[in-house]
Design a protein around this motif. Structure first.
Motif, PDB file in Angstrom:
ATOM      1  N   GLY A  44       0.788  -1.222   0.000  1.00 61.14           N
ATOM      2  CA  GLY A  44       0.000   0.000   0.000  1.00 61.14           C
ATOM      3  C   GLY A  44       0.822   1.275   0.000  1.00 61.14           C
ATOM      4  N   TRP A  45       2.119   1.173   0.276  1.00 63.08           N
ATOM      5  CA  TRP A  45       2.936   2.364   0.424  1.00 63.08           C
ATOM      6  C   TRP A  45       3.280   3.081  -0.875  1.00 63.08           C
ATOM      7  CZ3 TRP A  45       4.017   5.374   4.477  1.00 63.08           C
ATOM      8  CH2 TRP A  45       3.700   4.879   5.748  1.00 63.08           C
ATOM      9  N   PRO A  46       3.539   2.378  -1.993  1.00 64.19           N
ATOM     10  CA  PRO A  46       3.846   3.125  -3.218  1.00 64.19           C
ATOM     11  C   PRO A  46       2.759   4.125  -3.594  1.00 64.19           C
ATOM     12  CG  PRO A  46       4.492   0.844  -3.491  1.00 64.19           C
ATOM     13  CD  PRO A  46       3.750   0.923  -2.186  1.00 64.19           C
ATOM     14  N   ALA A  47       1.501   3.760  -3.439  1.00 57.86           N
ATOM     15  CA  ALA A  47       0.423   4.693  -3.768  1.00 57.86           C
ATOM     16  C   ALA A  47       0.410   5.871  -2.797  1.00 57.86           C
ATOM     17  CB  ALA A  47      -0.922   3.968  -3.738  1.00 57.86           C
ATOM     18  N   LEU A  48       0.644   5.603  -1.514  1.00 60.41           N
ATOM     19  CA  LEU A  48       0.688   6.693  -0.532  1.00 60.41           C
ATOM     20  C   LEU A  48       1.834   7.648  -0.837  1.00 60.41           C
ATOM     21  CD1 LEU A  48       0.080   4.606   2.726  1.00 60.41           C
ATOM     22  CD2 LEU A  48      -1.535   6.195   1.668  1.00 60.41           C
ATOM     23  N   LEU A  49       2.980   7.094  -1.213  1.00 56.22           N
ATOM     24  CA  LEU A  49       4.152   7.910  -1.482  1.00 56.22           C
ATOM     25  C   LEU A  49       4.078   8.609  -2.834  1.00 56.22           C
ATOM     26  CD1 LEU A  49       6.739   5.439   0.021  1.00 56.22           C
ATOM     27  CD2 LEU A  49       6.444   7.810   0.755  1.00 56.22           C
ATOM     28  N   ALA A  50       3.158   8.183  -3.700  1.00 58.89           N
ATOM     29  CA  ALA A  50       2.991   8.833  -4.999  1.00 58.89           C
ATOM     30  C   ALA A  50       2.085  10.055  -4.923  1.00 58.89           C
ATOM     31  CB  ALA A  50       2.427   7.843  -6.013  1.00 58.89           C
ATOM     32  N   SER A  64       5.527  13.691   7.701  1.00 54.98           N
ATOM     33  CA  SER A  64       4.875  13.568   6.408  1.00 54.98           C
ATOM     34  C   SER A  64       4.782  12.090   6.027  1.00 54.98           C
ATOM     35  CB  SER A  64       5.680  14.311   5.338  1.00 54.98           C
ATOM     36  OG  SER A  64       6.948  13.690   5.161  1.00 54.98           O
ATOM     37  N   VAL A  65       4.023  11.798   4.976  1.00 53.24           N
ATOM     38  CA  VAL A  65       3.964  10.427   4.455  1.00 53.24           C
ATOM     39  C   VAL A  65       5.365   9.953   4.090  1.00 53.24           C
ATOM     40  CG1 VAL A  65       3.102   8.981   2.571  1.00 53.24           C
ATOM     41  CG2 VAL A  65       1.601  10.680   3.621  1.00 53.24           C
ATOM     42  N   LEU A  66       6.156  10.832   3.484  1.00 50.14           N
ATOM     43  CA  LEU A  66       7.526  10.477   3.112  1.00 50.14           C
ATOM     44  C   LEU A  66       8.340  10.069   4.329  1.00 50.14           C
ATOM     45  CD1 LEU A  66       9.980  10.349   1.244  1.00 50.14           C
ATOM     46  CD2 LEU A  66      10.218  12.841   1.517  1.00 50.14           C
ATOM     47  N   LEU A 161       4.929  -6.303  13.242  1.00 56.27           N
ATOM     48  CA  LEU A 161       3.772  -6.067  12.381  1.00 56.27           C
ATOM     49  C   LEU A 161       2.927  -4.916  12.916  1.00 56.27           C
ATOM     50  CD1 LEU A 161       2.102  -6.835   9.923  1.00 56.27           C
ATOM     51  CD2 LEU A 161       0.923  -8.548  11.327  1.00 56.27           C
ATOM     52  N   HIS A 162       2.761  -4.849  14.242  1.00 56.24           N
ATOM     53  CA  HIS A 162       1.993  -3.722  14.782  1.00 56.24           C
ATOM     54  C   HIS A 162       2.635  -2.394  14.425  1.00 56.24           C
ATOM     55  CE1 HIS A 162       1.345  -0.528  17.808  1.00 56.24           C
ATOM     56  NE2 HIS A 162       0.087  -0.800  17.503  1.00 56.24           N
ATOM     57  N   ASP A 163       3.946  -2.332  14.506  1.00 58.38           N
ATOM     58  CA  ASP A 163       4.635  -1.071  14.216  1.00 58.38           C
ATOM     59  C   ASP A 163       4.256  -0.547  12.833  1.00 58.38           C
ATOM     60  OD1 ASP A 163       6.621   0.957  13.671  1.00 58.38           O
ATOM     61  OD2 ASP A 163       7.857   0.079  15.245  1.00 58.38           O
ATOM     62  N   VAL A 164       4.320  -1.398  11.818  1.00 55.05           N
ATOM     63  CA  VAL A 164       4.063  -0.912  10.452  1.00 55.05           C
ATOM     64  C   VAL A 164       2.572  -0.719  10.188  1.00 55.05           C
ATOM     65  CG1 VAL A 164       6.224  -1.862   9.594  1.00 55.05           C
ATOM     66  CG2 VAL A 164       4.162  -3.266   9.475  1.00 55.05           C
ATOM     67  N   VAL A 165       1.735  -1.575  10.755  1.00 54.13           N
ATOM     68  CA  VAL A 165       0.285  -1.404  10.601  1.00 54.13           C
ATOM     69  C   VAL A 165      -0.157  -0.100  11.247  1.00 54.13           C
ATOM     70  CG1 VAL A 165      -1.957  -2.291  11.367  1.00 54.13           C
ATOM     71  CG2 VAL A 165      -0.286  -3.840  10.346  1.00 54.13           C
ATOM     72  N   VAL A 171      -0.881   7.422   8.814  1.00 57.23           N
ATOM     73  CA  VAL A 171      -0.809   8.146   7.544  1.00 57.23           C
ATOM     74  C   VAL A 171      -2.195   8.319   6.944  1.00 57.23           C
ATOM     75  CG1 VAL A 171      -0.055   7.925   5.145  1.00 57.23           C
ATOM     76  CG2 VAL A 171       1.566   7.551   7.009  1.00 57.23           C
ATOM     77  N   ARG A 172      -2.983   7.262   6.962  1.00 56.08           N
ATOM     78  CA  ARG A 172      -4.315   7.346   6.361  1.00 56.08           C
ATOM     79  C   ARG A 172      -5.234   8.253   7.189  1.00 56.08           C
ATOM     80  NH1 ARG A 172      -2.758   1.908   5.010  1.00 56.08           N
ATOM     81  NH2 ARG A 172      -2.703   1.707   2.736  1.00 56.08           N
ATOM     82  N   ALA A 173      -5.059   8.236   8.504  1.00 51.65           N
ATOM     83  CA  ALA A 173      -5.869   9.117   9.354  1.00 51.65           C
ATOM     84  C   ALA A 173      -5.541  10.579   9.083  1.00 51.65           C
ATOM     85  CB  ALA A 173      -5.644   8.782  10.825  1.00 51.65           C
ATOM     86  N   ALA A 174      -4.239  10.874   8.897  1.00 55.95           N
ATOM     87  CA  ALA A 174      -3.838  12.249   8.596  1.00 55.95           C
ATOM     88  C   ALA A 174      -4.385  12.676   7.245  1.00 55.95           C
ATOM     89  CB  ALA A 174      -2.317  12.365   8.620  1.00 55.95           C
ATOM     90  N   ALA A 175      -4.329  11.757   6.272  1.00 54.47           N
ATOM     91  CA  ALA A 175      -4.861  12.078   4.946  1.00 54.47           C
ATOM     92  C   ALA A 175      -6.358  12.324   5.001  1.00 54.47           C
ATOM     93  CB  ALA A 175      -4.546  10.940   3.979  1.00 54.47           C
ATOM     94  N   ALA A 176      -7.044  11.533   5.824  1.00 55.05           N
ATOM     95  CA  ALA A 176      -8.489  11.711   5.949  1.00 55.05           C
ATOM     96  C   ALA A 176      -8.828  13.054   6.592  1.00 55.05           C
ATOM     97  CB  ALA A 176      -9.086  10.576   6.774  1.00 55.05           C
ATOM     98  N   ALA A 177      -7.999  13.476   7.543  1.00 54.10           N
ATOM     99  CA  ALA A 177      -8.239  14.761   8.191  1.00 54.10           C
ATOM    100  C   ALA A 177      -8.093  15.906   7.204  1.00 54.10           C
ATOM    101  CB  ALA A 177      -7.271  14.952   9.361  1.00 54.10           C
ATOM    102  N   VAL A 178      -7.071  15.833   6.350  1.00 55.83           N
ATOM    103  CA  VAL A 178      -6.892  16.852   5.319  1.00 55.83           C
ATOM    104  C   VAL A 178      -8.040  16.799   4.325  1.00 55.83           C
ATOM    105  CG1 VAL A 178      -5.439  17.550   3.377  1.00 55.83           C
ATOM    106  CG2 VAL A 178      -4.389  16.907   5.556  1.00 55.83           C
ATOM    107  N   ASP A 179      -8.441  15.589   3.975  1.00 58.84           N
ATOM    108  CA  ASP A 179      -9.488  15.414   2.972  1.00 58.84           C
ATOM    109  C   ASP A 179     -10.836  15.914   3.455  1.00 58.84           C
ATOM    110  OD1 ASP A 179      -9.983  14.389   0.318  1.00 58.84           O
ATOM    111  OD2 ASP A 179     -11.236  12.877   1.281  1.00 58.84           O
ATOM    112  N   ASP A 180     -11.031  15.989   4.774  1.00 58.68           N
ATOM    113  CA  ASP A 180     -12.305  16.467   5.305  1.00 58.68           C
ATOM    114  C   ASP A 180     -12.621  17.890   4.854  1.00 58.68           C
ATOM    115  OD1 ASP A 180     -12.977  14.146   6.533  1.00 58.68           O
ATOM    116  OD2 ASP A 180     -12.339  14.757   8.540  1.00 58.68           O
ATOM    117  N   VAL A 181     -11.577  18.645   4.485  1.00 58.66           N
ATOM    118  CA  VAL A 181     -11.799  20.004   3.999  1.00 58.66           C
ATOM    119  C   VAL A 181     -12.666  19.979   2.740  1.00 58.66           C
ATOM    120  CG1 VAL A 181     -10.641  22.037   3.054  1.00 58.66           C
ATOM    121  CG2 VAL A 181      -9.628  20.805   4.994  1.00 58.66           C
ATOM    122  N   LEU A 182     -12.522  18.945   1.941  1.00 58.11           N
ATOM    123  CA  LEU A 182     -13.284  18.831   0.695  1.00 58.11           C
ATOM    124  C   LEU A 182     -14.581  18.058   0.885  1.00 58.11           C
ATOM    125  CD1 LEU A 182     -10.415  18.118  -1.861  1.00 58.11           C
ATOM    126  CD2 LEU A 182     -11.590  20.274  -1.425  1.00 58.11           C
TER     127      LEU A 182
END
Length: 359
Positions: A44-50, A64-66, A161-165, A171-182
């Motif tokens: 799932g990371w290549p799409a997040l990093l793109a 950041s995601v990076l 596994l917990h660490d990376v999950v 990352v997805r929660a942060a993206a969702a927070a930004v996306d809430d603006v739209l």
């Protein structure tokens, strides 16, 4: 750049009870699936990093995601070394690893997202193969951190596994927070499409927007011009197609001959040449029923050209638009503009948002 507050918490409690933040439950993990789970998370990371804003921190003092991607890559390497040490030695003591020092020393914020994506995938596959190869009688071999915490190969893998999950969740929660603006704009678009309507999405990327539209009751055909992103969408269980709206047949092969109820092109048609945008919008109008909806967003400006800025190493075309010129092109391509808005992006840039109806 604001400093990141060091993480000094002891997370070993996740081996005893589920994590309330990300939902991970170490107690339910079948250790024989550990390698597969690590590979699936890495996929799932290549799409997040793109994402165009992969190098932008969502808030001061938040990675950041990076930076998260760099950390996850290095976590895979550190745990791989520890597994190898436990299998080679009796009760070894692991060397200290400070994740915050690693981020500073490694200059995470300056690394290239596409390179990090490749390195993360390789590191995940390497350590996953190590877990896959653990003999049945070796899962109980022990090792310890310098702080005295004791692990077996099995509990180390569960902890790993917990660490990376958890970071993927962050990352997805942060993206969702930004996306809430739209969110309000998306809801207006969904209302224009109508309940149960079918939407053609141009430039689905990681699929975040499509999921949000489906949550509003719409059916979404996911498409992207990048085959790698389409492969990731399919790997996540979605139907998705490689599609260039300038030249490819827009008809849905799963619903041949059926016009769409709406088209969404958010931050994707800014890569279309200025002279080609009228053609693309007219083709999208022809594939949409009369009264169907369009949501289009592009950056404000006057420039057009090729650039390697952002998170993709290959040169990409960027075309910026002024509001009046964009509205004229939309109207001339068979759409009636219903609303225009301007919104500020994370880098301080201005985005034009257009809602329109098919005439």
């Amino acid at each position: 750049m604001s400093a990141i507050e060091p993480d000094t918490k002891d997370w070993t409690w996740v081996l005893e009870r589920p994590c309330p933040a990300c939902g991970y439950d170490a107690g339910t993990l079948d250790r024989t699936t550990l390698g597969a789970r690590l590979r699936r998370d890495a996929a799932g990371w290549p799409a997040l990093l793109a994402a165009p804003d992969a190098a932008v921190r969502p808030a001061p003092g938040v990675w950041s995601v990076l930076e998260y991607g760099c950390h996850v890559r290095d976590v895979h390497g550190v745990f791989g070394e520890r597994v190898a040490l436990m299998l080679a030695q009796d009760d070894p003591v692991f060397g200290s690893w400070d994740q915050d020092e690693a981020a500073l020393d490694g200059r995470y914020q300056l690394q290239h997202p596409a390179t990090v994506a490749r390195e993360l995938m390789t590191a995940a596959d390497t350590v996953a193969a190590a877990y896959d190869a653990v003999p049945g009688d070796a899962w109980g071999r022990r090792g310890r951190r310098s702080d005295g915490s004791v692990f077996t190969v099995e509990t180390l893998g569960r902890y790993h596994l917990h660490d990376v999950v958890h970071h993927a969740h962050d990352v997805r929660a942060a993206a969702a927070a930004v996306d809430d603006v739209l969110g309000p704009l998306r809801e207006r678009f969904a209302a224009m499409v109508g309940a149960g309507g079918r939407v053609l999405e141009i430039g689905s990327g990681a699929g975040r927007d499509a999921a949000a539209l489906e949550a509003l009751g719409l059916a979404v055909r996911r498409t992207d011009v990048a085959p790698g992103l389409v492969e990731l969408l399919c790997a996540d269980g979605h139907d998705a197609d490689v599609l260039d709206p300038l030249v490819d047949d827009l008809d849905d092969p799963r619903r041949p001959g059926t016009p769409y109820d709406g088209v969404r092109a958010s931050a994707s048609l800014l890569h279309v040449a200025r002279a080609d945008l009228p053609v693309v919008l007219a083709r999208l109008a022809a594939a949409t029923r009369p009264g169907g909806a369009l949501h289009l967003s592009v950056k404000q400006g006057d420039g057009e050209g090729w650039s390697t800025h952002g998170s993709v190493p290959a040169p990409r075309r960027f075309t910026s638009w002024r509001a009046d010129a964009l509205a004229a092109v939309v109207a001339g391509a068979g759409w009636e503009v219903a609303a225009q808005e301007e919104r500020e992006g994370q880098r301080g840039e201005t985005w034009h948002q257009v809602l329109a109806r098919r005439r």
